[in-house]
Design a protein around this motif. Sequence first.
Motif, PDB file in Angstrom:
ATOM      1  N   SER A  28       0.884  -1.200  -0.020  1.00 40.70           N
ATOM      2  CA  SER A  28       0.013  -0.080  -0.114  1.00 40.70           C
ATOM      3  C   SER A  28       0.814   1.328  -0.034  1.00 40.70           C
ATOM      4  CB  SER A  28      -0.925  -0.052   1.431  1.00 40.70           C
ATOM      5  OG  SER A  28      -0.209   0.548   2.349  1.00 40.70           O
ATOM      6  N   LYS A  29       0.400   2.332  -0.435  1.00 39.31           N
ATOM      7  CA  LYS A  29       0.932   3.677  -0.265  1.00 39.31           C
ATOM      8  C   LYS A  29       1.186   3.925   1.236  1.00 39.31           C
ATOM      9  CE  LYS A  29      -1.107   4.981  -4.548  1.00 39.31           C
ATOM     10  NZ  LYS A  29      -1.695   5.847  -5.373  1.00 39.31           N
ATOM     11  N   GLU A  30       1.415   5.133   1.684  1.00 40.21           N
ATOM     12  CA  GLU A  30       1.849   5.453   3.022  1.00 40.21           C
ATOM     13  C   GLU A  30       0.528   6.149   3.863  1.00 40.21           C
ATOM     14  OE1 GLU A  30       2.680   7.119   0.421  1.00 40.21           O
ATOM     15  OE2 GLU A  30       2.535   9.206   1.101  1.00 40.21           O
ATOM     16  N   PHE A  31      -0.582   6.791   3.014  1.00 35.01           N
ATOM     17  CA  PHE A  31      -1.413   7.552   3.762  1.00 35.01           C
ATOM     18  C   PHE A  31      -2.631   6.542   4.099  1.00 35.01           C
ATOM     19  CE2 PHE A  31      -2.180   8.052  -0.643  1.00 35.01           C
ATOM     20  CZ  PHE A  31      -3.685   7.652  -1.145  1.00 35.01           C
ATOM     21  N   ASP A  32      -3.410   7.166   5.251  1.00 35.71           N
ATOM     22  CA  ASP A  32      -4.412   6.654   5.967  1.00 35.71           C
ATOM     23  C   ASP A  32      -5.333   5.716   5.344  1.00 35.71           C
ATOM     24  OD1 ASP A  32      -2.961   7.546   8.206  1.00 35.71           O
ATOM     25  OD2 ASP A  32      -4.502   9.010   8.512  1.00 35.71           O
ATOM     26  N   GLU A  46      -4.953   0.689  -6.198  1.00 32.74           N
ATOM     27  CA  GLU A  46      -4.611   1.704  -6.854  1.00 32.74           C
ATOM     28  C   GLU A  46      -5.684   2.399  -7.431  1.00 32.74           C
ATOM     29  OE1 GLU A  46      -2.978   4.719  -7.405  1.00 32.74           O
ATOM     30  OE2 GLU A  46      -1.255   3.674  -7.688  1.00 32.74           O
ATOM     31  N   TYR A  47      -5.714   3.671  -7.685  1.00 34.89           N
ATOM     32  CA  TYR A  47      -6.903   4.623  -8.161  1.00 34.89           C
ATOM     33  C   TYR A  47      -6.754   4.432  -9.899  1.00 34.89           C
ATOM     34  CZ  TYR A  47      -6.789   5.735  -3.226  1.00 34.89           C
ATOM     35  OH  TYR A  47      -6.307   5.567  -1.895  1.00 34.89           O
ATOM     36  N   THR A  48      -7.993   4.375 -10.436  1.00 33.98           N
ATOM     37  CA  THR A  48      -8.171   4.231 -11.775  1.00 33.98           C
ATOM     38  C   THR A  48      -7.374   5.590 -12.460  1.00 33.98           C
ATOM     39  OG1 THR A  48     -10.305   5.266 -11.645  1.00 33.98           O
ATOM     40  CG2 THR A  48     -10.005   2.776 -11.971  1.00 33.98           C
ATOM     41  N   GLY A  49      -7.762   6.774 -12.076  1.00 36.04           N
ATOM     42  CA  GLY A  49      -7.346   8.226 -12.599  1.00 36.04           C
ATOM     43  C   GLY A  49      -5.900   8.271 -12.338  1.00 36.04           C
ATOM     44  N   THR A  50      -5.318   7.806 -11.247  1.00 40.45           N
ATOM     45  CA  THR A  50      -3.786   7.625 -11.094  1.00 40.45           C
ATOM     46  C   THR A  50      -3.045   7.032 -11.977  1.00 40.45           C
ATOM     47  OG1 THR A  50      -4.253   8.199  -8.668  1.00 40.45           O
ATOM     48  CG2 THR A  50      -1.976   7.238  -9.452  1.00 40.45           C
ATOM     49  N   ALA A  51      -3.611   5.880 -12.402  1.00 37.13           N
ATOM     50  CA  ALA A  51      -2.806   4.955 -13.447  1.00 37.13           C
ATOM     51  C   ALA A  51      -3.167   5.559 -14.693  1.00 37.13           C
ATOM     52  CB  ALA A  51      -3.573   3.671 -13.319  1.00 37.13           C
ATOM     53  N   VAL A  87      -5.814  18.444  -1.387  1.00 35.17           N
ATOM     54  CA  VAL A  87      -6.461  17.544  -0.448  1.00 35.17           C
ATOM     55  C   VAL A  87      -7.076  16.152  -1.232  1.00 35.17           C
ATOM     56  CG1 VAL A  87      -7.085  19.152   1.141  1.00 35.17           C
ATOM     57  CG2 VAL A  87      -8.683  18.550  -0.598  1.00 35.17           C
ATOM     58  N   ALA A  88      -7.297  15.144  -0.666  1.00 38.13           N
ATOM     59  CA  ALA A  88      -7.777  14.012  -1.055  1.00 38.13           C
ATOM     60  C   ALA A  88      -9.370  13.993  -0.598  1.00 38.13           C
ATOM     61  CB  ALA A  88      -7.216  12.636  -0.566  1.00 38.13           C
ATOM     62  N   SER A  89     -10.299  13.762  -1.495  1.00 42.94           N
ATOM     63  CA  SER A  89     -11.399  14.009  -1.321  1.00 42.94           C
ATOM     64  C   SER A  89     -12.277  13.274   0.084  1.00 42.94           C
ATOM     65  CB  SER A  89     -12.599  14.061  -2.460  1.00 42.94           C
ATOM     66  OG  SER A  89     -12.604  12.890  -2.901  1.00 42.94           O
ATOM     67  N   VAL A 144     -11.630  10.466 -12.684  1.00 39.33           N
ATOM     68  CA  VAL A 144     -12.041  10.043 -11.492  1.00 39.33           C
ATOM     69  C   VAL A 144     -11.058   8.887 -10.710  1.00 39.33           C
ATOM     70  CG1 VAL A 144     -13.938   8.065 -11.165  1.00 39.33           C
ATOM     71  CG2 VAL A 144     -14.316   9.837 -12.626  1.00 39.33           C
ATOM     72  N   TYR A 145     -11.120   8.866  -9.638  1.00 36.87           N
ATOM     73  CA  TYR A 145     -10.204   8.097  -8.772  1.00 36.87           C
ATOM     74  C   TYR A 145     -10.833   6.911  -7.964  1.00 36.87           C
ATOM     75  CZ  TYR A 145      -6.736  12.099  -9.662  1.00 36.87           C
ATOM     76  OH  TYR A 145      -5.906  12.956 -10.113  1.00 36.87           O
ATOM     77  N   ASN A 146     -11.338   5.952  -8.836  1.00 40.82           N
ATOM     78  CA  ASN A 146     -11.845   4.731  -8.070  1.00 40.82           C
ATOM     79  C   ASN A 146     -10.968   3.789  -7.452  1.00 40.82           C
ATOM     80  OD1 ASN A 146     -14.605   4.785 -10.319  1.00 40.82           O
ATOM     81  ND2 ASN A 146     -14.466   5.424  -8.498  1.00 40.82           N
TER      82      ASN A 146
HETATM   83  N1  PBE Z   1      -5.633  10.328  -4.950  1.00 39.96           N
HETATM   84  C1  PBE Z   1      -5.665  11.511  -4.004  1.00 39.96           C
HETATM   85  C2  PBE Z   1      -3.925  10.171  -4.801  1.00 39.96           C
HETATM   86  C3  PBE Z   1      -3.450  10.630  -3.333  1.00 39.96           C
HETATM   87  C4  PBE Z   1      -4.893  11.325  -2.914  1.00 39.96           C
HETATM   88  C5  PBE Z   1      -6.031   9.060  -4.693  1.00 39.96           C
HETATM   89  C6  PBE Z   1      -5.731  10.673  -6.235  1.00 39.96           C
HETATM   90  C7  PBE Z   1      -3.208   8.933  -5.090  1.00 39.96           C
HETATM   91  O1  PBE Z   1      -3.007   8.098  -4.241  1.00 39.96           O
HETATM   92  O2  PBE Z   1      -3.132   8.678  -6.412  1.00 39.96           O
END
Ligand code: PBE
Length: 281
Positions: free
Chosen positions: A12-16, A62-67, A194-196, A218-220
């Motif tokens: 996983s990444k490092e955020f909560d 992972e998040y769709t929009g990030t990829a 921020v992250a929504s 979109v970041y699903n």
């Molecule tokens: N997000 C929002 C980022 C961090 C916060 C989900 C788009 C990500 O991890 O890609």
Amino acid sequence: DELSGVSITVGSKEFDEQLVLGQIAILALQAAGADPVDETNITGTDAVRRSLTTGQIDLYWEYTGTAWVSFLKQTERVTDPEQLFDRVRTLDAENGVTWWARAPGNDTYAIAANREAAEEHGITTISDYAELANTNPAAASTCMGPEFNSRDDGLPGLAAMYDFTLPDAQRHEVNDAVVYTEVGSGKTCDFGSVASTDGRIPAQDLVVLEDDRSFFPVYNPAITIRAELATKYPGLEDVFTPIAEALDDETLLALNEQVSVEGAAPAKVAAEWLRKQGFIG
Ligand code: PBE
């Protein structure tokens, strides 16, 4: 059955939110009879992705929009979440990565404002913020995490689409977790990335600005798993699909709040939720 005793390394990444999602995956795998290994809490999107593609981990959310933007370098705007997932899945197959179990929740990047500052300057949209940055930069101080500061779906792309420049003196790179309190107090920054679905948005009474030009994709969240493993254990998909379906915006926010605001341990939050939903015994 086929998963019994199979060792599966979860990252996983490092955020909560990522820590909770990682623990959800671990507990679900355990309940399915597999033998998960905890390699969560890897700092940075690029690092966790590299861990997956080099085989140091087997799967992570992972998040769709990030990829779509960061890994696959796509610039086309795909607004339908399911279509975005399908196109990400098709393209990422070429990288040996399989996508499963799209969650309906959307953890989008956003620009948030200190409430008093937003009211004082009449800022409700990112267009308003862009105009403030151009005409009165001293009032537009912005705190952001390192990824938002550099990613194509972060400040560089946002400034290009909304046609503004943020002078270096008003551009503060800080730890992601610090952005919320900085903007809440309004000391260093009245605006921040921020992250929504982060619980600290309501906790700090931040105003999320409307993305009136639809810059952010979109970041699903969804499971990304090494294709080799996905092919070997196709039954794994059924472990994650019903869980993902339950992860909507409200649920993600509530889970995140328990960790980020109330200080609960991610493993405890994950276990309680899975039990309550009937996903584990
Ligand atoms: N997000 C929002 C980022 C961090 C916060 C989900 C788009 C990500 O991890 O890609």
